[in-house]
Design an enzyme around this catalytic site. Structure first.
Site, short mmCIF file in Angstrom:
data_model
loop_
_atom_site.label_atom_id
_atom_site.label_comp_id
_atom_site.label_asym_id
_atom_site.label_seq_id
_atom_site.Cartn_x
_atom_site.Cartn_y
_atom_site.Cartn_z
N ALA A 242 0.72 -1.04 0.06
CA ALA A 242 0.02 0.00 0.00
C ALA A 242 0.87 1.46 0.05
O ALA A 242 2.26 1.27 0.58
CB ALA A 242 -0.91 0.02 1.31
N SER A 294 -8.92 -10.14 3.32
CA SER A 294 -8.47 -10.70 4.57
C SER A 294 -8.12 -12.16 4.67
O SER A 294 -8.90 -13.01 4.15
CB SER A 294 -9.23 -10.27 5.79
N GLY A 295 -7.10 -12.50 5.49
CA GLY A 295 -7.09 -14.15 5.74
C GLY A 295 -5.53 -14.44 5.66
O GLY A 295 -5.10 -15.68 5.67
N HIS A 352 -11.88 -3.80 9.89
CA HIS A 352 -11.68 -5.36 10.29
C HIS A 352 -10.35 -5.20 10.72
O HIS A 352 -10.31 -6.16 12.00
CB HIS A 352 -11.68 -6.04 8.93
N ASN A 353 -9.25 -4.74 10.27
CA ASN A 353 -7.99 -4.59 10.84
C ASN A 353 -8.09 -4.01 12.21
O ASN A 353 -7.00 -4.49 13.14
CB ASN A 353 -7.03 -3.80 9.83
N GLU A 356 -9.17 -6.33 14.72
CA GLU A 356 -8.11 -7.27 14.84
C GLU A 356 -7.02 -6.89 15.49
O GLU A 356 -6.68 -7.75 16.51
CB GLU A 356 -7.61 -7.59 13.32
N LYS A 424 1.74 -1.79 10.18
CA LYS A 424 1.55 -1.26 8.85
C LYS A 424 0.74 -0.13 8.39
O LYS A 424 0.47 0.45 7.39
CB LYS A 424 1.29 -2.26 7.76
P1 NBP Z 1 4.70 -8.29 -0.17
O1 NBP Z 1 5.58 -7.28 0.54
O2 NBP Z 1 4.86 -9.79 0.29
O3 NBP Z 1 4.76 -8.20 -1.59
C1 NBP Z 1 4.52 -6.80 -2.32
C2 NBP Z 1 4.62 -6.93 -3.62
O4 NBP Z 1 4.39 -5.61 -4.04
C3 NBP Z 1 5.68 -7.48 -4.44
O5 NBP Z 1 5.22 -8.35 -5.43
C4 NBP Z 1 6.56 -6.24 -4.96
O6 NBP Z 1 7.25 -6.53 -5.89
C5 NBP Z 1 5.46 -5.30 -5.07
N1 NBP Z 1 6.05 -4.14 -5.30
C6 NBP Z 1 6.27 -3.31 -4.39
BR1 NBP Z 1 6.66 -3.55 -2.60
N2 NBP Z 1 6.73 -2.05 -4.82
C7 NBP Z 1 6.15 -1.92 -6.24
C8 NBP Z 1 6.40 -1.17 -7.20
N3 NBP Z 1 6.63 0.44 -7.09
N4 NBP Z 1 5.85 -1.43 -8.36
C9 NBP Z 1 5.49 -2.70 -8.50
N5 NBP Z 1 5.34 -3.67 -7.55
C10 NBP Z 1 5.77 -3.26 -6.26
O7 NBP Z 1 3.35 -7.94 0.33
P2 NBP Z 1 2.06 -8.87 0.81
O8 NBP Z 1 2.09 -9.36 1.93
O9 NBP Z 1 1.64 -9.71 -0.51
O10 NBP Z 1 0.86 -7.62 0.58
C11 NBP Z 1 0.34 -7.00 -0.47
C12 NBP Z 1 -0.78 -6.18 -0.03
O11 NBP Z 1 -1.86 -6.93 0.55
C13 NBP Z 1 -0.34 -5.07 0.99
O12 NBP Z 1 -1.27 -3.81 0.80
C14 NBP Z 1 -0.90 -5.71 2.13
O13 NBP Z 1 -1.03 -4.66 3.30
C15 NBP Z 1 -2.10 -6.28 1.83
N6 NBP Z 1 -2.45 -7.68 2.71
C16 NBP Z 1 -1.44 -8.50 3.27
C17 NBP Z 1 -1.57 -9.45 3.99
C18 NBP Z 1 -0.65 -10.25 4.64
O14 NBP Z 1 -1.12 -10.97 5.49
N7 NBP Z 1 0.41 -10.28 4.11
C19 NBP Z 1 -3.22 -9.67 4.51
C20 NBP Z 1 -4.00 -8.67 3.84
C21 NBP Z 1 -3.70 -7.79 2.89
P3 NBP Z 1 8.80 -7.06 -5.79
O15 NBP Z 1 8.81 -8.37 -5.25
O16 NBP Z 1 9.65 -6.80 -6.97
O17 NBP Z 1 9.53 -6.19 -4.30
#
Ligand code: NBP
Length: 631
Positions: A242, A294-295, A352-353, A356, A424
């Site tokens: 985000a 979420s999950g 939700h968060n 949480e 976050k």
């Molecule tokens: P990660 O940190 O695991 O992955 C983030 C992704 O964003 C990677 O693929 C990264 O690419 C890409 N990215 C970034 Br950082 N900067 C970028 C840019 N400038 N251009 C293109 N791609 C970019 O995050 P995640 O845990 O998968 O979370 C993703 C979203 O989902 C976040 O908003 C998070 O808050 C939300 N979320 C996460 C969870 C959880 O449990 N993890 C749950 C619910 C929602 P790269 O690989 O090249 O760095």
């Protein structure tokens, strides 16, 4: 822009037969490349003179002009040998045209036999041989081994040309799981990940390769190819961090999108950012949905809770896939439903968060008390949480049970984890929004502050020797009372979160259905529990007022209020911090007293700032001022 399908391969492989069948199936016009030869070329061929590359070039040029024209209208199917890569380069020289290459192949003997069997067809074995010699099979597009039964080959082509209906950007924790979930539900999906630095090369390809035994997932590190490879109008799901990354991705994809395409932000974006982005994209004809998911990693893979907000017609377009990948409630219905207009999806996910955060801190507080003020082992506490969970069916209690059981070198791993909690933003954003709306968010705010104070590790280490004399001996509070206090605080934490949703819904005119939101949170998400199941019914039964005024909630709290007050008081008396439990208790006490100390506040405000006050002996909304100067 429409697709032009080019069936290519050696003479006699079946380009014309299959091309005509495919064109009929796709309701497109069929063209045979041979019909585009100039009269000069035709005369040469008639005279048996082989065409040279110059002759071919003019023919390929006129074909590429025709391909562009078909691409700009409805698309077409073309049968063209296109045996060499340089011929195909000429045909696809116009970048703006979407070409789907369908390479048909079969071995020499089979084709020769097939041609000879077609009695009227002249067969020149030398010509066929020379075609095999110059053939450069493409390394892209679709490859189909031609069957004796053309119906079978057509079926294979149709299956293979199905373009991805959804493209996913960002193969981090959530993106990878969601891509597998989508593919597993039978929806064609393609993936893209940026190439950021040497360490992050070919992430998309490596991901697709490691799952190739189960799914065919087209993977790209070229954004343009990724976007042009999608079915139109396009549906793109962003799963990136985000904040700035979301704006950066939108800016990049915009270069290749067309009006009518849809971008979904599945990350935890701030709802005001979602509003800004949706507005900016609207003027370009691009649809935008803020999709709360979420999950965590496991939920994303097996079924998350999904909260989409934005224009409803845009949601309806992706409803089948989002519903298919979501968790199911106890009636088998998807834990995914349209939340409302604007930025409501991300707002609901934010709250939700917030809930949480409160629930996590509550569990942490009761763990801390039992561990350090009752000297119980992590293993014992895990069993206690397991018992609590028998009635609560709370995901967070369940995972804490597992956490406390986990050992490393025969020691509880929890003792090796530093007591500094990260965040976050969503918890703090919930507090900011509540402040803007004038809503009391005691428990959620307290849980954010608890994480903040955990960061003062060095100062806390010093302070522990400076303030001595508190009794940390074993405090005798029964498990029954501890559980009652935990349950009461948890009910109040939920009430506070839902109250924010109720007020925000009115303020932003979202018309949120709180029963439906509770239903979406009964499975797949982090705050799923049996109490959430109960809330579906509570909100379903006309409750449009504060949750603490609902008869079932009143019963819950009346049953536990004394245990709640005494337990929190006893714990605090022993010197144990209970940020969320005490915040819940104070909210509750403030709520049930009928009157509070706020008359003193209002009098003080009127004293120094002439802010006026309402009177208990006059109707509301009448304001009075007193001259407080007592002489
Ligand atoms: P990660 O940190 O695991 O992955 C983030 C992704 O964003 C990677 O693929 C990264 O690419 C890409 N990215 C970034 Br950082 N900067 C970028 C840019 N400038 N251009 C293109 N791609 C970019 O995050 P995640 O845990 O998968 O979370 C993703 C979203 O989902 C976040 O908003 C998070 O808050 C939300 N979320 C996460 C969870 C959880 O449990 N993890 C749950 C619910 C929602 P790269 O690989 O090249 O760095």
């Amino acid at each position: 822009m429409s697709t032009v399908y080019i069936l290519m391969g050696v003479a006699g492989v079946g380009k014309t037969t299959l091309g005509k069948m495919l064109a009929k199936e796709l309701s497109l016009s069929f063209y045979d490349a041979d019909d585009f030869h100039s009269q000069l070329n035709k005369n040469k061929m008639k005279a048996g003179t082989p065409l040279d590359d110059n002759d071919r070039e003019s023919w390929l040029n006129s074909l590429s002009i025709a391909i562009k024209k078909w691409g700009d209208s409805n698309g077409a199917v073309l049968a063209c040998s296109a045996l060499k890569e340089k011929y195909r380069k000429i045909l696809s020289r116009n970048d703006a045209v979407k070409i789907e290459w369908i390479y048909l192949y079969e071995d020499y003997e089979t084709i020769a036999k097939r041609i000879q069997q077609r009695k009227l067809h002249f067969f020149d074995p030398l010509l066929l041989k020379s075609q095999f010699e110059i053939l450069e099979p493409p390394t892209y597009g679709i490859t189909v081994k031609v069957e004796a039964n053309p119906e079978k080959s057509l079926k294979e082509i149709l299956e293979k040309i199905k373009r991805p209906e959804i493209g996913l950007i960002g193969l981090g924790v959530m993106g990878q799981s969601l891509a597998l979930n989508i593919a597993g539900k039978g929806y064609p999906v393609s993936v893209y990940n940026r190439q950021a630095g040497e360490k992050e090369k070919n992430i998309a390809q490596l991901f697709a390769k490691s799952h190739a035994h189960r799914f065919q997932i087209p993977a790209y590190d070229d954004l343009k190819k990724f976007i042009l490879g999608l079915e139109t109008p396009r549906n793109i799901l962003m799963m990136v961090k985000a904040g700035f990354a979301v704006d950066a991705v939108i800016e990049d994809v915009l270069a290749f999108l067309e009006p009518g395409d849809l971008i979904m932000d599945g990350g935890n974006s701030h709802f005001k950012d979602t509003e800004r982005r949706a507005e900016a994209l609207k003027s370009k004809g691009i649809k935008y949905l803020g999709v709360g998911i979420s999950g965590g990693e496991e939920g994303a893979l097996n079924g998350p809770s999904i909260m989409p907000g934005g224009v409803e017609s845009a949601y309806n377009r992706v409803k089948p896939v989002l519903e298919a990948i979501s968790a199911r409630d106890k009636h088998g219905e998807p834990c995914c439903a349209y939340i409302g207009s604007g930025t409501s999806g991300h707002y609901v996910k934010m709250v939700h968060n917030g809930i949480e955060y409160g629930e996590m801190q509550l569990i942490a507080e009761f763990y801390y008390f039992m561990r350090f003020f009752q000297q119980r082992s992590p293993e014992d506490i895990s069993e206690i949480f397991s018992e609590w969970n028998d009635s609560e069916r709370s995901y967070l209690l369940g995972i804490t049970y597992h956490i406390l059981k986990k050992k490393e070198a025969n020691e509880p791993i929890i003792d090796k984890i530093l007591d500094v909690a990260g965040q976050k933003g969503t918890g703090g954003w919930t507090t900011s929004s509540a402040l803007e709306l004038g809503v009391s968010l005691d428990t959620i705010t307290a849980s954010v502050m608890a994480r903040n104070i955990s960061g003062l590790k060095a100062q806390k280490e010093k302070a522990k020797d400076l303030y001595k004399g508190l009794n940390s001996n074993s405090v005798d509070i029964s498990l029954k009372n501890l559980f009652a206090a935990y349950k009461a605080a948890s009910i109040i934490n939920h009430s506070i979160g839902f109250e924010l949703l109720r007020i925000a819904s009115k303020e932003y005119k979202w018309n949120l259905n709180l029963s439906e939101i509770a239903r979406l949170w009964t499975n797949g998400c982090i705050i799923r529990s049996s109490f959430m199941e109960e809330l579906v019914e509570i909100f379903g039964s006309e409750n449009e007022d504060h949750l603490l005024l609902h008869p079932r909630v009143i019963d819950h709290l009346n049953m536990r209020k004394l245990q709640f007050i005494n337990t929190v008081a006893e714990i605090q008396k022993a010197g144990c911090p209970m940020q969320v439990s005490s915040a819940a208790l104070n909210y509750f006490l403030n709520f049930i007293r009928g009157n509070t100390s706020a008359n003193i506040i209002q009098a003080q405000r009127d004293y120094f700032g002439a802010h006026t006050y309402e009177r208990t002996d006059k109707p509301r909304r009448n304001f009075f001022h007193t001259n407080w100067n007592i002489k």
